[in-house]
Motif scaffolding. Structure first.
Motif, short mmCIF file in Angstrom:
data_model
loop_
_atom_site.label_atom_id
_atom_site.label_comp_id
_atom_site.label_asym_id
_atom_site.label_seq_id
_atom_site.Cartn_x
_atom_site.Cartn_y
_atom_site.Cartn_z
N VAL A 89 36.39 39.80 42.75
CA VAL A 89 37.34 38.65 42.25
C VAL A 89 36.95 38.43 40.84
N VAL A 132 43.75 35.60 37.75
CA VAL A 132 42.87 36.21 38.68
C VAL A 132 43.18 37.55 39.02
N LEU A 154 42.26 40.70 41.34
CA LEU A 154 41.27 40.83 42.90
C LEU A 154 41.57 42.51 42.89
#
Length: 118
Positions: free
Chosen positions: A69, A100, A102
């Protein structure tokens, strides 16, 4: 001579555009650099999401296939990077909007989500 970097979101592909400015303001030399160098999948197509959003102290996601992450501020600066976690502590982040990223274990296309920190 100055360099200015602008981060833009073109559809679901994030790019960083660098302009070199010389003495004459008419002389701009743009160079497009992929940032962070992959195509991104819109979460609405596959149901991926981070929660809670907005968040205050931490967040998690609804997919156990994530190994990395990365949290970026809206200027594209890497703020935090975590490997092999199920929850991310964000209590030290300044309130605002973050990107973000991921990355899945299978090496597939990373997910991107905007996170609001209160």
């Amino acid at each position: 001579q100055y360099s200015v970097t602008c981060n833009i979101l073109d559809g679901y592909r994030a790019k960083s555009k660098v302009f070199t400015i010389r003495n004459n303001a008419d002389e701009l030399s743009p160079e497009v650099i992929p940032f962070p160098n992959h195509n991104l999948v819109p979460q609405s197509e596959d149901g991926f999401m981070i929660m809670p959003n907005p968040a205050t102290n931490s967040f998690s996601w609804n997919n156990s296939n994530i190994y990395n992450v990365s949290i970026f501020d809206m200027s594209g600066r890497l703020i935090q990077q975590i490997d092999l976690a199920q929850r991310v502590n964000i209590s030290s982040l300044v309130p605002g909007i973050y990107q973000v990223y991921l990355s899945p274990l299978d090496g597939g296309t990373p997910y991107i989500e905007r996170l609001i920190v209160r």
